[in-house]
Design a protein around this motif. Structure first.
Motif, short mmCIF file in Angstrom:
data_model
loop_
_atom_site.label_atom_id
_atom_site.label_comp_id
_atom_site.label_asym_id
_atom_site.label_seq_id
_atom_site.Cartn_x
_atom_site.Cartn_y
_atom_site.Cartn_z
N LEU A 103 0.83 -1.20 0.00
CA LEU A 103 0.00 0.00 0.00
C LEU A 103 0.86 1.25 0.00
O LEU A 103 0.59 2.21 -0.75
N LEU A 104 1.91 1.27 0.80
CA LEU A 104 2.80 2.43 0.85
C LEU A 104 3.47 2.66 -0.50
O LEU A 104 3.60 3.81 -0.96
N CYS A 124 2.28 1.78 -3.42
CA CYS A 124 1.26 2.24 -4.36
C CYS A 124 0.86 3.69 -4.10
O CYS A 124 0.54 4.44 -5.04
N ILE A 125 0.87 4.10 -2.84
CA ILE A 125 0.58 5.50 -2.52
C ILE A 125 1.71 6.41 -3.01
O ILE A 125 1.47 7.50 -3.53
N PRO A 158 1.35 6.05 -7.36
CA PRO A 158 0.02 5.57 -7.80
C PRO A 158 -0.04 5.37 -9.30
O PRO A 158 0.51 6.14 -10.08
N ASN A 188 3.11 -1.55 -10.78
CA ASN A 188 2.52 -1.79 -9.45
C ASN A 188 1.92 -3.19 -9.32
O ASN A 188 2.01 -3.83 -8.27
N LEU A 220 -5.09 1.66 -6.74
CA LEU A 220 -3.87 2.43 -6.95
C LEU A 220 -2.88 1.72 -7.86
O LEU A 220 -1.95 2.35 -8.37
N LEU A 241 -7.99 -0.69 -1.98
CA LEU A 241 -7.24 0.52 -2.27
C LEU A 241 -5.99 0.19 -3.07
O LEU A 241 -5.63 0.91 -4.01
N ILE A 242 -5.33 -0.92 -2.70
CA ILE A 242 -4.16 -1.36 -3.45
C ILE A 242 -4.54 -1.68 -4.89
O ILE A 242 -3.85 -1.28 -5.84
#
Length: 226
Positions: free
Chosen positions: A13-14, A16-17, A20, A25, A101, A97-98
């Motif tokens: 997640l980090l 991908c943030i 993005p 990814n 993103l 969310l992953i």
């Protein structure tokens, strides 16, 4: 396993943030999730045809068996690939969310117009960004029912974009993986040579043709484990 899964999800997640919708990814996520294979006691072995070229657009089609796919078949995702998945995935905590993103395309299969728009979006990604698209043509997990009939979306996309189709065939994992034992054997994945398709057949005819080819390849992989 849960703490490891949460740790990996946090790291992914980090990433991908931080970047993005990056073209790699999905590849990074797949490699990260596959790190959990040892916790399942599974050895994932991939054979890739020599004609498959990294960062070249293909339509990848793979058989979809169960929830363990996120740990096994995900290892086969190449650089520059995005997936088409059901829209409801967005509501899964953290993973949704992953998935968003990572630049994947979400499709509402119950709404024909929305599904068509999603395929159009996938076609533009292929043409404008030279991305590959990964599809589970069965549309759902088989859960031991064998290879389910294919939907035609992947084949309509290939006909529109003139991008070859590469089969990703995964050996049977139904009732082969049990959380209460350390050794659950080998999961074999074969990425077959990309095959161009044309207007000599309809999307439905191509879907049926590839269904039989994938069924034969999976049978061969399963026989190797007997």
């Amino acid at each position: 396993m849960l703490p490891t899964f949460l740790l990996i999800n946090t790291i992914v997640l980090l990433v991908c943030i931080f970047r993005p919708f990056h073209r790699d990814n999905v590849y990074f996520t797949g490699q990260a999730y596959n790190k959990m294979a040892w916790l399942l006691g599974v050895d994932v072995k991939i054979t890739t045809d020599s004609s498959v070229i990294e960062n070249t657009p293909y339509i990848y089609i793979a058989n979809h068996q169960n929830s363990y796919d996120v740990v096994t078949v995900c290892k086969a995702a190449k650089r520059g690939v995005i997936t088409i998945g059901k829209k409801s995935l967005i509501w899964i905590p953290i993973f949704g969310l992953i998935y968003f993103l990572s630049g994947n395309i979400m499709i509402n299969r119950t709404h024909r117009g929305s599904a068509q728009n999603s395929l159009g979006k996938a076609a533009r990604r292929i043409k404008d960004k030279a991305l590959s698209v990964w599809v589970f043509p069965e549309g759902t997990r088989s859960y031991g029912r064998g290879l389910l009939p294919f939907k035609t979306g992947a084949f309509r996309l290939a006909l529109e974009t003139k991008v070859p189709i590469a089969m990703v065939c995964v050996s049977n994992t139904h009732n082969k993986i049990r959380l209460n034992r350390w050794n659950n054997g080998t999961v074999s994945i074969k990425i077959c040579a990309p095959q161009p398709i044309d207007d000599t057949k309809t999307a439905r005819e191509w879907a049926n043709s590839f269904h039989q080819k994938m069924k034969d390849e999976i049978s061969q992989l399963d026989n190797e484990h007997q």
